[in-house]
Scaffold this motif. Structure first.
Motif, mmCIF file in Angstrom:
data_model
loop_
_atom_site.group_PDB
_atom_site.id
_atom_site.type_symbol
_atom_site.label_atom_id
_atom_site.label_comp_id
_atom_site.label_asym_id
_atom_site.label_seq_id
_atom_site.Cartn_x
_atom_site.Cartn_y
_atom_site.Cartn_z
ATOM 1 N N LEU A 176 -2.718 1.283 -5.416
ATOM 2 C CA LEU A 176 -3.529 0.092 -5.173
ATOM 3 C C LEU A 176 -4.461 -0.209 -6.340
ATOM 4 C CD1 LEU A 176 -4.457 -2.191 -3.316
ATOM 5 C CD2 LEU A 176 -6.020 -0.573 -2.214
ATOM 6 N N LEU B 97 0.806 -1.225 0.000
ATOM 7 C CA LEU B 97 0.000 0.000 0.000
ATOM 8 C C LEU B 97 0.837 1.272 0.000
ATOM 9 C CD1 LEU B 97 -2.879 -0.764 2.531
ATOM 10 C CD2 LEU B 97 -3.138 -0.230 0.108
ATOM 11 N N ILE C 158 -8.902 3.217 1.447
ATOM 12 C CA ILE C 158 -8.687 2.171 0.438
ATOM 13 C C ILE C 158 -9.994 1.590 -0.093
ATOM 14 C CG2 ILE C 158 -6.445 1.559 1.422
ATOM 15 C CD1 ILE C 158 -7.735 -1.065 2.394
#
Length: 329
Positions: free
Chosen positions: A202, A197, A226
């Motif tokens: 991502l 990450l 995320i």
């Protein structure tokens, strides 16, 4: 008298105390276990800190996993006998049924005979991680051959269990971790791909890995920012199962992706499995078979002695571990 771990106020690891306590004999339907090893979980630290889903009356015990020898049985218990090697299914309430002690009492329905191949440390490292991963991947998502699954917090005990379960059913496990420091260890543990990450984009990496079809299943312990790149990489009709919430940042709702791809975002607790007898029996059969054939192998990061329970909790909160932390007695 027996030694148990309690805390009299919420706080950091330093609030844990080892104390002497009287433990009555097991009641009807209960068994008493002489503990050989404990499995530590993040939920233990949350209860101690006062941020768990349960609020204890202080002083309180804690702990969800133990393995040891049956010392005594209560009336009506037929399936166990003194001397049996067993481990504990995580209970619905660790306040009512606390594992941190030299001698503990549990309902017989929450106790499993250990496979002969397991030592005490490994037996104490089984049920929380595999039940949690099983419930999400197998019971809810129906993960199977050809599926791709993203697993965040992949170096945790639950993350590693999810990788093993995914592999056991022919799915492709994509591990997401904070940095590349654990990349090779995750590949060695069975991940097909690893995304760091802090070092990679991502969404771009997941799209590169999964291709235009995307990822059908996401098993997330983090939440926070995320969520958007995770859902951007999902396939139409995919499901994201949230079981943690480790991020301290707000979690945005990815409305566009949810609508465009008809996604399911679902909260999940392992209590959905442990509180349902039929589902629990199916989970136990799946896990015991995996342990027997070797597709499921608990990974133990580090072992502490019972007198080092404070140090063990400090390590639990360090986020440095790879797999399970175990305490031996």
């Amino acid at each position: 008298m027996t030694r148990v771990v309690r805390f009299h106020q919420h706080g950091g690891p330093e609030v844990l105390r080892i104390e002497d306590a009287e433990l009555p004999p097991p009641g009807p339907g209960e068994v008493q276990i002489r503990v050989k090893a404990l499995g530590l979980n993040r939920a233990d630290a949350l209860l101690r800190a006062g941020s768990y889903i349960e609020t204890p009356k202080l002083p309180s015990g804690l702990g969800l996993e133990a393995a040891g020898v049956i010392e005594a049985i209560g009336d009506g218990v037929k399936e166990f006998a003194p001397g049996d090697g067993v481990s504990v299914i995580p209970p619905q309430s660790m306040i009512r049924w606390s594992a941190y002690g030299e001698l503990v009492t549990y309902p017989a329905g929450l106790v499993v005979k250990n496979p002969p191949s397991l030592d005490w440390q490994t037996a104490a490292a089984v049920w929380m991680q595999y039940l949690t991963a099983y419930g999400a991947l197998i019971d809810i998502a129906k993960l199977g051959s050809g599926d791709a699954i993203v697993i965040t917090a992949a170096s945790s005990s639950v993350g590693l269990a999810a990788i093993q379960i995914a592999n056991s059913v022919g799915a492709t496990a994509i591990a997401v971790t904070r940095t590349s420091a654990k990349r090779q260890a995750l590949l060695n543990a069975g991940a097909a791909e690893v995304v760091a990450l802090a070092e990679e984009d991502l969404a771009a990496r997941l799209n590169e890995i999964a291709g235009p079809e995307g990822v059908r299943v996401v098993f997330d312990a983090v939440g926070g920012p995320i969520f958007e790149p995770l859902t951007a990489a999902m396939s139409r009709g995919g499901i994201l199962i949230e079981y943690g919430g480790l991020s301290r940042e707000p979690t945005p709702f990815p409305l566009s992706a949810v609508l465009a791809k008809t996604l399911t975002l679902r909260g999940y607790l392992v209590h959905e499995i442990t509180g349902n007898p039929a589902k629990l029996e199916a989970a136990k059969a799946f896990i015991l078979e995996g342990l027997e054939v070797g597709t499921l192998k608990p990974i133990i990061d580090r072992t502490f002695a019972f007198d080092q329970i404070v140090e063990a909790h400090r390590y639990l909160e360090s986020n440095e571990q790879f797999g399970k932390i175990v305490v031996t007695i």
